[in-house]
Motif scaffolding. Structure first.
Motif, PDB file in Angstrom:
ATOM      1  N   PHE A 176     -22.350  63.889   8.448  1.00  0.00           N
ATOM      2  CA  PHE A 176     -22.075  63.116   7.508  1.00  0.00           C
ATOM      3  C   PHE A 176     -23.008  65.276   6.071  1.00  0.00           C
ATOM      4  O   PHE A 176     -21.721  65.542   5.347  1.00  0.00           O
ATOM      5  N   ILE A 177     -24.044  65.315   7.033  1.00  0.00           N
ATOM      6  CA  ILE A 177     -25.114  66.718   5.907  1.00  0.00           C
ATOM      7  C   ILE A 177     -23.577  67.861   6.392  1.00  0.00           C
ATOM      8  O   ILE A 177     -24.017  68.386   6.044  1.00  0.00           O
ATOM      9  N   GLY A 178     -22.907  67.843   7.572  1.00  0.00           N
ATOM     10  CA  GLY A 178     -22.091  69.472   7.757  1.00  0.00           C
ATOM     11  C   GLY A 178     -20.383  68.876   6.582  1.00  0.00           C
ATOM     12  O   GLY A 178     -20.537  70.294   6.214  1.00  0.00           O
ATOM     13  N   SER A 179     -20.318  67.549   6.862  1.00  0.00           N
ATOM     14  CA  SER A 179     -19.315  67.277   6.088  1.00  0.00           C
ATOM     15  C   SER A 179     -19.262  68.049   4.516  1.00  0.00           C
ATOM     16  O   SER A 179     -18.837  68.215   3.891  1.00  0.00           O
ATOM     17  N   GLY A 180     -20.729  67.693   3.611  1.00  0.00           N
ATOM     18  CA  GLY A 180     -21.988  67.745   2.634  1.00  0.00           C
ATOM     19  C   GLY A 180     -21.564  69.309   2.428  1.00  0.00           C
ATOM     20  O   GLY A 180     -20.868  69.918   1.373  1.00  0.00           O
ATOM     21  N   MET A 181     -21.770  70.161   3.639  1.00  0.00           N
ATOM     22  CA  MET A 181     -22.179  71.282   2.777  1.00  0.00           C
ATOM     23  C   MET A 181     -20.682  72.129   2.984  1.00  0.00           C
ATOM     24  O   MET A 181     -20.584  73.369   2.708  1.00  0.00           O
ATOM     25  N   LEU A 182     -19.658  71.759   4.243  1.00  0.00           N
ATOM     26  CA  LEU A 182     -18.465  72.106   3.659  1.00  0.00           C
ATOM     27  C   LEU A 182     -18.132  72.352   2.645  1.00  0.00           C
ATOM     28  O   LEU A 182     -17.207  73.337   1.998  1.00  0.00           O
ATOM     29  N   ALA A 183     -18.303  70.663   2.542  1.00  0.00           N
ATOM     30  CA  ALA A 183     -17.207  70.513   1.078  1.00  0.00           C
ATOM     31  C   ALA A 183     -17.871  71.340  -0.307  1.00  0.00           C
ATOM     32  O   ALA A 183     -17.616  72.037  -1.340  1.00  0.00           O
ATOM     33  N   GLY A 184     -19.256  71.750  -0.083  1.00  0.00           N
ATOM     34  CA  GLY A 184     -19.650  72.346  -1.387  1.00  0.00           C
ATOM     35  C   GLY A 184     -19.407  73.932  -1.290  1.00  0.00           C
ATOM     36  O   GLY A 184     -19.438  74.311  -2.124  1.00  0.00           O
ATOM     37  N   THR A 185     -19.227  74.521  -0.202  1.00  0.00           N
ATOM     38  CA  THR A 185     -18.633  75.944  -0.080  1.00  0.00           C
ATOM     39  C   THR A 185     -17.167  76.028  -0.060  1.00  0.00           C
ATOM     40  O   THR A 185     -17.275  76.982  -1.381  1.00  0.00           O
TER      41      THR A 185
ATOM     42  N   PHE B  76      -7.121  55.295  12.653  1.00  0.00           N
ATOM     43  CA  PHE B  76      -7.347  55.497  11.237  1.00  0.00           C
ATOM     44  C   PHE B  76      -6.949  53.860  10.157  1.00  0.00           C
ATOM     45  O   PHE B  76      -7.971  53.830   9.190  1.00  0.00           O
ATOM     46  N   PRO B  77      -6.189  52.888  10.567  1.00  0.00           N
ATOM     47  CA  PRO B  77      -5.756  52.211  10.003  1.00  0.00           C
ATOM     48  C   PRO B  77      -7.437  50.850   9.632  1.00  0.00           C
ATOM     49  O   PRO B  77      -8.079  50.486   9.241  1.00  0.00           O
ATOM     50  N   ASP B  78      -7.880  50.612  11.213  1.00  0.00           N
ATOM     51  CA  ASP B  78      -9.145  49.813  10.643  1.00  0.00           C
ATOM     52  C   ASP B  78     -10.129  50.872  10.286  1.00  0.00           C
ATOM     53  O   ASP B  78     -11.198  50.381   9.579  1.00  0.00           O
ATOM     54  N   ALA B  79     -10.481  52.007  10.052  1.00  0.00           N
ATOM     55  CA  ALA B  79     -11.477  52.850   9.660  1.00  0.00           C
ATOM     56  C   ALA B  79     -11.005  52.796   8.328  1.00  0.00           C
ATOM     57  O   ALA B  79     -11.751  52.588   7.381  1.00  0.00           O
ATOM     58  N   LEU B  80      -9.860  52.881   8.139  1.00  0.00           N
ATOM     59  CA  LEU B  80     -10.000  52.599   6.094  1.00  0.00           C
ATOM     60  C   LEU B  80     -10.371  51.094   6.028  1.00  0.00           C
ATOM     61  O   LEU B  80     -11.250  51.467   4.664  1.00  0.00           O
TER      62      LEU B  80
ATOM     63  N   ALA C 260     -12.437  57.144   6.099  1.00  0.00           N
ATOM     64  CA  ALA C 260     -12.079  57.106   7.204  1.00  0.00           C
ATOM     65  C   ALA C 260     -11.394  57.851   8.198  1.00  0.00           C
ATOM     66  O   ALA C 260     -11.650  57.284   9.730  1.00  0.00           O
ATOM     67  N   TRP C 261     -10.689  58.973   7.904  1.00  0.00           N
ATOM     68  CA  TRP C 261     -10.776  59.787   8.820  1.00  0.00           C
ATOM     69  C   TRP C 261     -11.549  60.304   9.626  1.00  0.00           C
ATOM     70  O   TRP C 261     -11.570  60.173  11.132  1.00  0.00           O
ATOM     71  N   ALA C 262     -13.046  60.982   8.925  1.00  0.00           N
ATOM     72  CA  ALA C 262     -14.293  61.376  10.149  1.00  0.00           C
ATOM     73  C   ALA C 262     -14.458  60.390  10.714  1.00  0.00           C
ATOM     74  O   ALA C 262     -14.318  60.547  12.201  1.00  0.00           O
ATOM     75  N   MET C 263     -14.535  58.998  10.925  1.00  0.00           N
ATOM     76  CA  MET C 263     -14.784  58.006  11.507  1.00  0.00           C
ATOM     77  C   MET C 263     -13.936  57.567  12.266  1.00  0.00           C
ATOM     78  O   MET C 263     -14.579  57.484  13.714  1.00  0.00           O
ATOM     79  N   SER C 264     -12.473  58.082  12.242  1.00  0.00           N
ATOM     80  CA  SER C 264     -12.074  57.648  13.726  1.00  0.00           C
ATOM     81  C   SER C 264     -11.740  58.982  14.264  1.00  0.00           C
ATOM     82  O   SER C 264     -11.213  58.758  15.532  1.00  0.00           O
ATOM     83  N   PHE C 265     -11.874  59.796  14.091  1.00  0.00           N
ATOM     84  CA  PHE C 265     -11.571  61.593  14.154  1.00  0.00           C
ATOM     85  C   PHE C 265     -12.592  61.852  15.836  1.00  0.00           C
ATOM     86  O   PHE C 265     -12.458  61.965  16.381  1.00  0.00           O
ATOM     87  N   PHE C 266     -13.464  61.805  14.564  1.00  0.00           N
ATOM     88  CA  PHE C 266     -14.840  62.378  15.564  1.00  0.00           C
ATOM     89  C   PHE C 266     -15.358  61.322  16.740  1.00  0.00           C
ATOM     90  O   PHE C 266     -16.189  61.466  17.822  1.00  0.00           O
ATOM     91  N   GLY C 267     -15.258  59.946  16.395  1.00  0.00           N
ATOM     92  CA  GLY C 267     -15.135  58.793  17.206  1.00  0.00           C
ATOM     93  C   GLY C 267     -14.902  58.624  18.302  1.00  0.00           C
ATOM     94  O   GLY C 267     -15.742  59.060  19.608  1.00  0.00           O
TER      95      GLY C 267
END
Length: 195
Positions: free
Chosen positions: A172-181, A101-105, A85-92
């Motif tokens: 999505f890919i960048g977030s996955g790589m960051l989370a993995g690291t 954020f509330p609508d994204a949630l 939800a944060w990513a949808m609103s922030f990056f958007g």
């Protein structure tokens, strides 16, 4: 909302996801209802995951028991919903959108609800025709991105679906790589040792 209305809204979400997203946002639900929706889908997701592991263990004739504790699974799912939800609103908004954020949630909670329906169907298919399990998994991944791209576009008022799609996939890919690291650096995931 009765069962017929629910089925109709599910079909609208699959066929016309942006229209469904706009309908959800137009409800202007109180924040408490949005959090309740998140709590419900997270709880159901953890319960379904645990039940699936027990069912498949029984079908294989092995000892039943989840690999991941249900509470840990729910906590992880909760974190993913919040981040989504944060990513949808922030990056958007960074790209000129108007999402909040509330609508994204509520949109992410509905995506989770639709995925739960798909996962439930997948369990039945896997029990009846195990060879189709890969097809079912791929279908759920396609569904996730289909909904995520269109809901993000509707949330932020974007009209170019191709650009939204590329941005969603890259984030999505960048977030996955960051989370993995982060998981490896914090010691949650062991670093593979060379033999």
């Amino acid at each position: 909302m009765n069962m017929a209305d629910f089925r109709a809204f599910v079909l609208t979400s699959l066929r016309y996801p942006q229209e469904a997203a706009r309908m959800l946002m137009a409800l202007n639900l109180p924040m408490s209802v949005r959090w309740l929706a998140v709590g419900a889908v997270v709880t159901l997701s953890a319960a379904l995951g645990t039940a699936a592991e027990i069912i498949f263990a029984a079908a294989r004739g092995t000892e039943a028991g989840p690999n991941v504790a249900p509470m840990a699974m729910a906590a992880l799912q909760f974190g993913l919903v919040l981040y989504g939800a944060w990513a949808m609103s922030f990056f958007g908004r960074m790209m000129g959108g108007r999402g909040t954020f509330p609508d994204a949630l509520i949109l992410v909670a509905w995506i989770e609800a639709l995925l739960l329906i798909g996962q439930t169907l997948q369990i039945f298919v896997m029990l009846l025709i195990p060879i189709l399990s890969f097809v079912g998994s791929m279908a759920l991944i396609v569904l996730l991105f289909w909904l995520l791209i269109h809901f993000t576009a509707a949330l932020n008022g974007f009209t170019n679906i191709v650009k939204v799609g590329v941005a969603v996939i890259l984030i999505f890919i960048g977030s996955g790589m960051l989370a993995g690291t982060l998981l490896v650096s914090l010691g949650f995931v062991p670093v593979p040792q060379n033999m």
